[in-house]
Design a protein around this motif. Structure first.
Motif, PDB file in Angstrom:
ATOM      1  N   LEU A   1       0.839  -1.200   0.000  1.00  0.00           N
ATOM      2  CA  LEU A   1       0.000   0.000   0.000  1.00  0.00           C
ATOM      3  C   LEU A   1       0.876   1.252   0.000  1.00  0.00           C
ATOM      4  CD1 LEU A   1      -2.720  -0.838   2.712  1.00  0.00           C
ATOM      5  CD2 LEU A   1      -3.128  -0.541   0.256  1.00  0.00           C
ATOM      6  N   PRO A   2       0.665   2.187  -0.917  1.00  0.00           N
ATOM      7  CA  PRO A   2       1.328   3.495  -0.816  1.00  0.00           C
ATOM      8  C   PRO A   2       0.686   4.290   0.325  1.00  0.00           C
ATOM      9  CG  PRO A   2       0.529   3.063  -3.052  1.00  0.00           C
ATOM     10  CD  PRO A   2      -0.115   2.076  -2.157  1.00  0.00           C
ATOM     11  N   VAL A   3       1.504   4.755   1.256  1.00  0.00           N
ATOM     12  CA  VAL A   3       0.984   5.417   2.446  1.00  0.00           C
ATOM     13  C   VAL A   3       1.880   6.589   2.854  1.00  0.00           C
ATOM     14  CG1 VAL A   3      -0.120   3.315   3.314  1.00  0.00           C
ATOM     15  CG2 VAL A   3       2.231   3.852   3.993  1.00  0.00           C
ATOM     16  N   ASP A   4       1.421   7.327   3.824  1.00  0.00           N
ATOM     17  CA  ASP A   4       2.186   8.428   4.400  1.00  0.00           C
ATOM     18  C   ASP A   4       3.527   7.927   4.928  1.00  0.00           C
ATOM     19  OD1 ASP A   4       2.372  11.181   5.676  1.00  0.00           O
ATOM     20  OD2 ASP A   4       2.422   9.917   7.465  1.00  0.00           O
ATOM     21  N   GLY A   5       4.631   8.563   4.501  1.00  0.00           N
ATOM     22  CA  GLY A   5       5.971   8.120   4.888  1.00  0.00           C
ATOM     23  C   GLY A   5       6.199   8.078   6.389  1.00  0.00           C
ATOM     24  N   PRO A   6       5.916   9.162   7.119  1.00  0.00           N
ATOM     25  CA  PRO A   6       6.116   9.135   8.576  1.00  0.00           C
ATOM     26  C   PRO A   6       5.303   8.047   9.277  1.00  0.00           C
ATOM     27  CG  PRO A   6       5.949  11.394   7.816  1.00  0.00           C
ATOM     28  CD  PRO A   6       5.634  10.521   6.631  1.00  0.00           C
ATOM     29  N   ALA A   7       4.075   7.810   8.819  1.00  0.00           N
ATOM     30  CA  ALA A   7       3.262   6.749   9.428  1.00  0.00           C
ATOM     31  C   ALA A   7       3.906   5.386   9.198  1.00  0.00           C
ATOM     32  CB  ALA A   7       1.842   6.768   8.861  1.00  0.00           C
ATOM     33  N   ASN A   8       4.420   5.164   8.000  1.00  0.00           N
ATOM     34  CA  ASN A   8       5.080   3.893   7.702  1.00  0.00           C
ATOM     35  C   ASN A   8       6.357   3.722   8.518  1.00  0.00           C
ATOM     36  OD1 ASN A   8       5.249   1.429   6.122  1.00  0.00           O
ATOM     37  ND2 ASN A   8       6.968   2.394   5.065  1.00  0.00           N
ATOM     38  N   ASN A   9       7.092   4.812   8.703  1.00  0.00           N
ATOM     39  CA  ASN A   9       8.289   4.742   9.551  1.00  0.00           C
ATOM     40  C   ASN A   9       7.922   4.368  10.982  1.00  0.00           C
ATOM     41  OD1 ASN A   9      10.052   5.415   7.463  1.00  0.00           O
ATOM     42  ND2 ASN A   9       9.938   7.619   7.888  1.00  0.00           N
ATOM     43  N   GLY A  10       6.804   4.884  11.439  1.00  0.00           N
ATOM     44  CA  GLY A  10       6.360   4.560  12.790  1.00  0.00           C
ATOM     45  C   GLY A  10       5.980   3.097  12.944  1.00  0.00           C
ATOM     46  N   LYS A  11       5.464   2.509  11.875  1.00  0.00           N
ATOM     47  CA  LYS A  11       5.084   1.095  11.926  1.00  0.00           C
ATOM     48  C   LYS A  11       6.308   0.190  11.994  1.00  0.00           C
ATOM     49  CE  LYS A  11       3.049  -2.575   9.090  1.00  0.00           C
ATOM     50  NZ  LYS A  11       2.213  -2.915   7.925  1.00  0.00           N
ATOM     51  N   GLY A  12       7.324   0.474  11.187  1.00  0.00           N
ATOM     52  CA  GLY A  12       8.502  -0.391  11.154  1.00  0.00           C
ATOM     53  C   GLY A  12       8.135  -1.802  10.736  1.00  0.00           C
ATOM     54  N   ASP A  13       8.582  -2.801  11.511  1.00  0.00           N
ATOM     55  CA  ASP A  13       8.266  -4.198  11.193  1.00  0.00           C
ATOM     56  C   ASP A  13       7.293  -4.786  12.207  1.00  0.00           C
ATOM     57  OD1 ASP A  13       9.870  -4.378  13.420  1.00  0.00           O
ATOM     58  OD2 ASP A  13      11.292  -5.828  12.571  1.00  0.00           O
ATOM     59  N   SER A  14       6.446  -3.942  12.769  1.00  0.00           N
ATOM     60  CA  SER A  14       5.536  -4.364  13.840  1.00  0.00           C
ATOM     61  C   SER A  14       4.335  -5.145  13.315  1.00  0.00           C
ATOM     62  CB  SER A  14       5.019  -3.142  14.599  1.00  0.00           C
ATOM     63  OG  SER A  14       6.082  -2.397  15.148  1.00  0.00           O
ATOM     64  N   GLY A  15       3.858  -6.034  14.158  1.00  0.00           N
ATOM     65  CA  GLY A  15       2.595  -6.710  13.914  1.00  0.00           C
ATOM     66  C   GLY A  15       1.451  -5.884  14.488  1.00  0.00           C
ATOM     67  N   PRO A  16       0.187  -6.308  14.265  1.00  0.00           N
ATOM     68  CA  PRO A  16      -0.967  -5.520  14.706  1.00  0.00           C
ATOM     69  C   PRO A  16      -1.054  -5.282  16.213  1.00  0.00           C
ATOM     70  CG  PRO A  16      -1.623  -7.120  13.049  1.00  0.00           C
ATOM     71  CD  PRO A  16      -0.211  -7.442  13.415  1.00  0.00           C
ATOM     72  N   SER A  17      -0.480  -6.151  17.020  1.00  0.00           N
ATOM     73  CA  SER A  17      -0.548  -5.931  18.474  1.00  0.00           C
ATOM     74  C   SER A  17       0.382  -4.809  18.921  1.00  0.00           C
ATOM     75  CB  SER A  17      -0.208  -7.216  19.232  1.00  0.00           C
ATOM     76  OG  SER A  17       1.126  -7.624  18.955  1.00  0.00           O
ATOM     77  N   GLU A  18       1.325  -4.427  18.049  1.00  0.00           N
ATOM     78  CA  GLU A  18       2.272  -3.360  18.394  1.00  0.00           C
ATOM     79  C   GLU A  18       2.007  -2.065  17.643  1.00  0.00           C
ATOM     80  OE1 GLU A  18       5.791  -5.579  17.277  1.00  0.00           O
ATOM     81  OE2 GLU A  18       6.317  -5.849  19.380  1.00  0.00           O
ATOM     82  N   TRP A  19       1.313  -2.159  16.513  1.00  0.00           N
ATOM     83  CA  TRP A  19       1.050  -0.961  15.728  1.00  0.00           C
ATOM     84  C   TRP A  19      -0.230  -1.130  14.927  1.00  0.00           C
ATOM     85  CZ3 TRP A  19       0.074   0.503  10.730  1.00  0.00           C
ATOM     86  CH2 TRP A  19       0.181   1.874  10.434  1.00  0.00           C
ATOM     87  N   LEU A  20      -1.049  -0.068  14.910  1.00  0.00           N
ATOM     88  CA  LEU A  20      -2.237   0.011  14.076  1.00  0.00           C
ATOM     89  C   LEU A  20      -2.274   1.394  13.417  1.00  0.00           C
ATOM     90  CD1 LEU A  20      -4.882  -1.597  16.455  1.00  0.00           C
ATOM     91  CD2 LEU A  20      -4.099  -2.565  14.273  1.00  0.00           C
TER      92      LEU A  20
END
Length: 303
Positions: free
Chosen positions: A245-264
């Motif tokens: 998915l093309p998404v907001d860069g800062p939001a994607n940086n915040g996600k990193g390699d997290s699963g749903p229990s660590e990032w939504l």
């Protein structure tokens, strides 16, 4: 003795002021030596003035109505409609529900808002198996092929002479503008970011403002089993539009390699759809998720 009379003056434009007893005044008002004929001419003149005034009013009213019906008569393009210029193509599309986009070839990620949609989403998530996460040992992005390769087998959009990143920008972007002479390389676009809910006016000069997110992160997949896959299957996961998915860069940086229990996604309205998309990728590739991830994913759809 000469008697003079005068008629009462009124404000009506249809009734002229009558001429008086001396001839010079009568002639000055157009009545001459025959008062009856003068009055007739005066009445006719007044009616002509009134008719002209009414006609002008009608024409003015029609003009106002014409302007109201044609607000774009100034030569400006109607708002809300894309215009096509040399070197530019319209990329207007509507985000699609993950439930209606099982292969990821249709644009965006639409929220699941109805109770029925969310119930279907939860049912799909229930089909994902769980397992404990393995170790990160040995992970390397290069083991999933070089970034955005066009030659990964077994995925839509492959081998179309356009790299995966630009395929995704073309899929989800609006008002696309391409590099001169190219129908692949996007240099500017508008993107509605599902993760934050905001609209982004993107230009290639600031490429990192929009990033391509692997919904199931590659390093997450490594910990959950892709470490044991062959190279071809890993390349497939890395370039599959279902997982991208093309998404907001800062939001994607915040996600990193997290699963749903660590990032939504910060945009709460999209979280059920995001959980369903995560489940779709996991099911397609036979990947489990952790128990905590599955619990959080179900919660996003009300279960």
């Amino acid at each position: 003795m000469i008697r003079t009379t005068s008629a009462p003056t009124t404000t009506s434009s249809s009734t002229p002021v009558a001429g008086g007893g001396d001839g010079r005044r009568g002639r000055a008002q157009g009545e001459g030596r025959h008062p009856s004929r003068g009055r007739l001419r005066s009445h006719r003149a007044a009616r002509g003035v009134l008719a002209g005034a009414l006609a002008a009013a009608v024409l003015a009213g029609c003009g106002a109505k014409a302007e109201a019906k044609a607000p774009h008569a100034t030569g400006k393009a109607p708002t809300g409609k894309a215009t096509t210029k040399p070197g530019r193509t319209s990329g207007d599309r509507t985000a699609v529900s993950p439930l209606d986009n099982p292969d990821g070839t249709r644009p965006g990620l639409a929220a699941l808002t109805s109770q029925a949609e969310r119930a279907r989403g939860a049912q799909y998530i229930n089909g994902v198996r769980t397992a404990a996460a393995g170790r990160q040992t040995g992970y390397d992005r290069k083991k999933f092929g070089y970034a955005w390769m066009d030659t990964a087998d077994g995925v839509p959009m492959a081998r179309n002479h356009c790299d995966t990143r630009n395929d995704l920008l073309r899929r989800d972007g609006k008002n696309l503008r391409f590099r001169s002479g190219s129908r692949c390389v996007v240099v500017s676009m508008n993107l509605h970011d599902p993760y934050t809910g905001k609209d982004i006016a993107w230009k290639k000069q600031k490429a990192a403002a929009v990033q391509i997110d692997h919904v199931v992160p590659l390093s997450y997949s490594w910990r959950m089993g892709s470490a044991r896959w062959n190279q071809a299957k890993r390349q497939q996961l890395a370039n599959d539009p279902l997982n991208l998915l093309p998404v907001d860069g800062p939001a994607n940086n915040g996600k990193g390699d997290s699963g749903p229990s660590e990032w939504l996604p910060p945009n709460k309205d999209i979280r059920c759809a995001y959980a369903v998309r995560f489940a779709q990728v996991a099911v397609k590739y036979g990947l489990p998720v952790t128990r905590s991830d599955k619990k959080v994913m179900l919660a996003q759809c009300g279960k």
